[in-house]
Design an enzyme around this catalytic site. Structure first.
Site, mmCIF file in Angstrom:
data_model
loop_
_atom_site.group_PDB
_atom_site.id
_atom_site.type_symbol
_atom_site.label_atom_id
_atom_site.label_comp_id
_atom_site.label_asym_id
_atom_site.label_seq_id
_atom_site.Cartn_x
_atom_site.Cartn_y
_atom_site.Cartn_z
ATOM 1 N N GLU A 152 0.846 -1.207 0.000
ATOM 2 C CA GLU A 152 0.000 0.000 0.000
ATOM 3 C C GLU A 152 0.865 1.234 0.000
ATOM 4 O OE1 GLU A 152 -2.232 3.402 1.923
ATOM 5 O OE2 GLU A 152 -0.343 2.465 2.467
ATOM 6 N N ASP B 237 -6.894 1.665 8.012
ATOM 7 C CA ASP B 237 -5.543 2.192 7.838
ATOM 8 C C ASP B 237 -5.280 3.154 8.993
ATOM 9 O OD1 ASP B 237 -3.087 2.978 6.966
ATOM 10 O OD2 ASP B 237 -3.735 3.724 5.019
HETATM 11 ZN ZN ZN Z 1 -1.101 3.353 5.979
#
Ligand code: ZN
Length: 734
Positions: A428, A457
């Protein structure tokens, strides 16, 4: 990275009562478990009220299941996962990151889930050496490494080099120019005072825009290299005591991060990086062509203090050329230059075959009992720039603990009606690569079957609850927050903490622009998304000090906010997996869309354009009417105890937000198909609403603006037809 949640906003004030000990955390767990039970009892009259999308009977079963499952997440268990996963740096493409794959898969298997791994080979050059020298007025090599910190054993381990992913290799020297944040308007100011960065080394501070935009603008203006530093005014001593005495960034602390602006593997834009697919050459890829390195404010101070102004503003000859807003938090007056400070920047990366790395996404699946082809997905990225206790081990532990809790509920005989997938994504941090390749790989099944994607996240690095996502899921999030305890005050509900967050008068909701793993699902495919987490002031973002020592002292001592994030996850997952009729709120959605029309008119007027938005307003009005018809039909059927027509109605409901995408995407960015929200192409962090229209207005082309407005209006009519199809299915009863 996380974008539409609090980190990108003004930091919220946090009151801290000092360091908590682990023993206190354990009592906290017990208190929270008790609180879930107490809230369930208190909420008993309200529980008679079925959640949206449920009959009374199914709603009662659902509320009971959510209460049981929300009592499962354990701060102690999550602290255990966190200490394993964050025990060492685990950058994508390294053996340490392969180990996190195996750990997560083994845990999910042990919880009782079906597990799978998908591998993709992607272009991801790792740095072999990064060096910066000051050449004038003094000659010295700057010490780039963050290095160990007393009392933090993880910081003693070998650290990932301080670099920006996809910055180019090179060895260049030049005079230094300070460009503030390196925004488009900052370069416009430099132009206005006659300062060119061509052939120079540019130094910019982090903040206000995605770092990839800073790289793009520096390169566009002819800079030889870009240095990006963390100014103490943003997350250093200006904001609080620095690590290890406090949470904020110390003088040697560095923010790593990618400078690629596209999402996914740059060698396979728009399609999955599977064996044998055609690849772009490095020269064809949309990545920077100049070296870009992140540096600490300790190092930046050497360069910045040696810069002097060589230009002056003819319009204001007695004023300093440095606008006051360009002054940062270092203890001297900043100047623009160029020079007399000179620097040399040298980056060596691996090349050829070695620049391609294998990445791994992991999946744990619980099959649905009734509608196994309909899927609710939760995911978080498993890679980090360092140990990553906050970013994003905290998110991974939330996904894992939600999996453990729901698997236990299944073993107790309560299998969800729809399939739930618990994913962890690789790479990511390099540009949403693992999630993007997966979405491109499985786009057909996702388009057909995905009910929602939930993103984790930075699930916990503070106490301030924040949430964001599609307006269609806001009410689901609010209802769940009304039924869960506030982890900091278990006598009240999470909704109250959210509503009374220091700088807000109501629960605020971020919009899905881009910048985390929801982008493939939302921006590319039009699948509704939600994200949430408990945020703080940061200070170790993308640093080697984002580890368990920092987390336990300053972020989430006792992991109680980790557990609270997982508790939200279990409730949202079950709510969406078990609903008789999917609980998307298109009445609120339409109301939100209607508020976006006037700002478009104002933006057009500011550009000197006269545009007619009446067609768009009318289409949004028709969409709102269809939403009202649908919700009335849904609620009367459910209150009569009927779920006939549910299957075709749910198929139609899943197509509503898909109808607000277009296959050709945005004109400048075809991968971005969603026409409701996108990341601002000139900022990268801010979101832009109705981007096809907004970007046409920005371009100043009246004909194009009219065409985009008409196109968007047509799509709202398609979305309204989807809602009418759901209404017809339920009325027909089959
Ligand atoms: Zn992150």
């Amino acid at each position: 990275m996380s974008i539409s949640r609090p980190r990108s906003r003004a930091p919220r004030a946090i009151t801290r009562s000092g360091r908590r000990r682990p023993a206190r955390a354990l009592t906290g767990v017990v208190a929270v478990l008790a609180a879930v039970a107490v809230l369930a009892a208190v909420a008993a009259p309200a529980a008679a009220q079925a959640p949206v999308g449920y009959t009374a009977a199914d709603g009662a079963v659902e509320r009971a299941s959510e209460t049981r499952t929300a009592a499962m997440p354990s701060a102690e268990a999550m602290g255990g996962y966190s200490r394993w996963l964050a025990r060492q740096p685990h950058m994508s493409g390294t053996p340490a990151q392969a180990a996190t794959r195996d750990y997560v898969v083994k845990q999910m298997h042990d919880f009782g889930l079906e597990t799978a791994v998908r591998a993709y080979d992607v272009y991801m050059p790792h740095p072999l050496s990064v060096r910066v020298w000051q050449l004038a007025p003094d000659t010295m090599e700057l010490p780039l490494a963050e290095g160990p910190v007393a009392g933090d054993s993880t910081s003693m381990l070998p650290q990932v080099l301080t670099f920006n992913g996809y910055g180019a290799a090179g060895d260049v020297s030049g005079d230094v120019v300070y460009v503030n944040y390196g925004l488009i308007e900052d370069y416009a100011h430099l132009d206005s005072i006659g300062v060119s960065v061509a052939g120079k080394i540019v130094i910019a501070r982090y903040g206000r825009s995605f770092r990839g935009i800073k790289a793009r603008e520096a390169e566009k203006h002819g800079a030889l290299a870009l240095l990006i530093y963390s100014d103490p005014a943003d997350d250093g001593f200006f904001r609080g005591d620095v690590y290890p005495a406090g949470p904020m960034r110390p003088p040697q602390g560095v923010q790593r991060g990618s400078v690629m602006n596209e999402d996914g593997d740059p060698s396979t834009p728009g399609y999955p990086s599977l064996p044998g697919v055609p690849r772009l050459t490095v020269a064809q890829m949309a990545i920077p062509r100049i070296p870009v390195l992140p540096i600490s404010y300790g190092n930046a101070a050497h360069l910045l203090a040696a810069i002097r102004d060589t230009a002056h503003d003819a319009r204001a000859p007695h004023e300093p050329v440095l606008p006051q807003r360009w002054q940062g938090g270092l203890p001297f007056r900043y100047h623009i230059g160029p020079g007399p400070a000179r620097a040399r920047v040298a980056v060596v990366t691996d090349t050829g075959r070695a620049a391609y790395k294998t990445i791994w996404d992991t999946f744990g699946t619980i099959r649905g009992s009734t509608w196994p082809d309909e899927v609710v997905i939760i995911g978080g990225h498993r890679d980090g720039w360092g140990p990553g206790a906050a970013d994003n081990v905290s998110g991974v532990t939330s996904v894992m603990e939600a999996a453990r809790a729901i698997a236990a509920e299944v073993r107790a005989g309560h299998r969800p009606k729809r399939t739930i997938v618990f994913a962890t994504w690789d790479a990511e941090e390099w540009g949403l690569i693992g999630s993007t390749e997966y979405v491109e790989d499985d786009s057909l099944a996702l388009t057909r079957g995905a009910v929602a994607y939930l993103n984790q996240d930075v699930a916990a690095d503070g106490r301030s609850f924040g949430a964001g996502g599609s307006p269609s899921l806001r009410e689901t999030m609010r209802d769940i927050a009304r039924h869960l305890p506030d982890p900091d005050d278990t006598s009240r509900v999470l909704y109250d903490a959210w509503r009374h967050a220091p700088d807000t008068t109501g629960p605020t909701f971020g919009n899905p622009g881009g910048g985390s793993d929801f982008a493939g699902f939302y921006n590319h495919l039009g699948i509704p998304i939600l994200e949430w987490g408990f945020g703080g002031r940061g200070g170790v973002y993308h640093s080697a000090y984002d580890d368990n020592t920092w987390m336990e002292r300053f972020g989430d001592s006792g992991y109680v906010h980790h557990a609270a994030a997982a508790r939200v996850a279990t409730s949202v997952l079950l709510r969406l997996a078990n609903a008789d009729l999917l609980p998307y709120d298109y009445v609120e959605y339409a109301r939100t869309m209607a508020t976006y029309v006037d700002p478009l008119v104002r933006a057009a007027t500011a550009r000197g354009l006269t545009v007619s938005v009446s067609g768009l307003s009318a289409a949004i009005g028709r969409f709102g009417d269809a939403a009202a018809r649908w919700s009335a039909t849904r609620d009367s059927a459910l209150s009569a105890g009927s779920v006939r027509g549910a299957k075709p109605a749910n198929v139609a409901l899943r197509s509503v937000e898909r109808a607000l995408t277009r296959p050709a995407g945005l004109r400048t960015r075809p991968w971005y198909r969603n026409l409701i929200y996108a990341a601002d192409e000139d900022n990268g962090y801010a979101d832009v609403v109705m981007p096809s229209v907004a970007e046409a207005i920005r371009g100043g082309d009246r004909t194009l603006v009219d065409r985009e407005i008409a196109d968007l209006a047509d799509r709202f009519d398609s979305a309204a037809h989807a809602l009418d199809a759901a209404t017809a299915a339920v009325r027909r009863g089959k």
